[in-house]
Design an enzyme around this catalytic site. Sequence first.
Site, PDB file in Angstrom:
ATOM      1  N   THR A   1       0.847  -1.205   0.000  1.00 13.26           N
ATOM      2  CA  THR A   1       0.000   0.000   0.000  1.00 13.26           C
ATOM      3  C   THR A   1       0.876   1.245   0.000  1.00 13.26           C
ATOM      4  O   THR A   1       0.679   2.169  -0.792  1.00 13.26           O
ATOM      5  CB  THR A   1      -0.930   0.004   1.235  1.00 13.26           C
ATOM      6  OG1 THR A   1      -1.739  -1.171   1.197  1.00 13.26           O
ATOM      7  CG2 THR A   1      -1.816   1.234   1.267  1.00 13.26           C
TER       8      THR A   1
ATOM      9  N   HIS B   1       4.292  -9.976   3.917  1.00 14.62           N
ATOM     10  CA  HIS B   1       3.406 -10.972   4.537  1.00 14.62           C
ATOM     11  C   HIS B   1       2.676 -11.857   3.529  1.00 14.62           C
ATOM     12  O   HIS B   1       2.032 -12.826   3.907  1.00 14.62           O
ATOM     13  CB  HIS B   1       2.400 -10.298   5.478  1.00 14.62           C
ATOM     14  CG  HIS B   1       1.359  -9.463   4.803  1.00 14.62           C
ATOM     15  ND1 HIS B   1       0.070  -9.916   4.643  1.00 14.62           N
ATOM     16  CD2 HIS B   1       1.390  -8.215   4.262  1.00 14.62           C
ATOM     17  CE1 HIS B   1      -0.642  -8.964   4.038  1.00 14.62           C
ATOM     18  NE2 HIS B   1       0.140  -7.926   3.802  1.00 14.62           N
TER      19      HIS B   1
ATOM     20  N   CYS C   1     -15.707  -5.744   1.288  1.00 17.10           N
ATOM     21  CA  CYS C   1     -16.873  -5.516   2.136  1.00 17.10           C
ATOM     22  C   CYS C   1     -16.539  -4.437   3.149  1.00 17.10           C
ATOM     23  O   CYS C   1     -15.468  -4.447   3.736  1.00 17.10           O
ATOM     24  CB  CYS C   1     -17.220  -6.766   2.924  1.00 17.10           C
ATOM     25  SG  CYS C   1     -17.919  -8.048   1.925  1.00 17.10           S
TER      26      CYS C   1
END
Length: 379
Positions: free
Chosen positions: A72, A204, A330
């Site tokens: 990110t 990760h 979501c």
Amino acid sequence: MKQYLDFNATTPVFLESAELIKKFLVEDFGNAGSRTHQSGTDAKKAVAETRRLIASSMDSDESELIFTSGATESNNIALFGLIENAKKANKNKVVTTLIEHKAVLDPLTEASKQDIEVVYVKPNSDGMVETDSIKEALDSKTFLVSCMHANNETGVINPIDEIADEIKSFDPTIMFHTDCAQTFGKTNLSLKNQNIDLISFSGHKFHGPKGIGGLLMRKQNGFSLPITPRYFGGGQERGIRPGTLPVPLIVGMGKSFEICSKQQDDWHSKCREIKQSALKALSELDHKIYGYQDDRCLPNTLSIALGGLTADALIIILKDVAELSTGSACTSEAFTPSHVLTAMGASDSEAKRVARFSWGPDTDPNIFKDIASVIKETL
Ligand code: PLP
């Protein structure tokens, strides 16, 4: 026993990496920026070794790689960092795709508020971004293209090698950025292509710790890319990502990268076998698969609608058997159909039915028989 089938969300840290992280947390805890003692020198050396290892896997020099908190942050640095220089050159257009992760789409929405025009290329119905669609979107105002390597929902791999070459033959000054969060450590071959300027990744996703990743910024003709810093501080990471380096996370990620690199062939063949078992077991049910299932897709990912059930219903039905995810983003407030699946042509109600299974080489392939029988019992 319940199985974790959400490896595209995150992966367990290798024991060897975890032990190394502990060593660098507790014993070799020096600050890589300390110049006045051995502890600092040792920490700096450990960071440099990791940087060399990772950069060399992309046929790059260590001076071209900075460590960040993950994909990110790397995406944000890459996407915003080139704007100032582009404006000086009277360019204002970024080409990206409709199937990028929010970690690319959201920064670009923000960039569009700074007079940047963002053009979104559609994938084909199997979820792949075709080189020609990118080519058609390029023009004299384009300064950057951002196209992910493999999609996190479908696992479909985009031809970034070919895309990079086409961009450079159109205009060598256009920068090409690729978000490799889902492929780094699994399939790094394309990343050696020197026409790829910027590469983002997260530790990760390949059995490293969370909160660490990197951005490769390939030099052009020996010169660093014109990235404008967004943060200011102690000047670490070439002043682009200042702050005390998280040495334990860096070396832990390095160890996981080293292990993954050695095991890449094994990872592919084992994950492919698991996919065959998954397809065999699940195809006994009424089903629809999204995305290619050959070598144009990660062998550990399957996006599939099963038994006419919604993905949310599947997650509940399977809660004692497996942990999986919906293909969609979501929020706690509302369900949003996956932008990836809708870009591929799925309707909102079709997209709601798609579940994502993603696994590792040690996943028990029999889990898919259990999944199929639980669903059959429910229907
Ligand atoms: N890009 C892709 C394709 C991803 O799959 C992810 C994580 O799911 C990210 C970016 C964001 O990675 P991180 O949360 O580690 O910054």
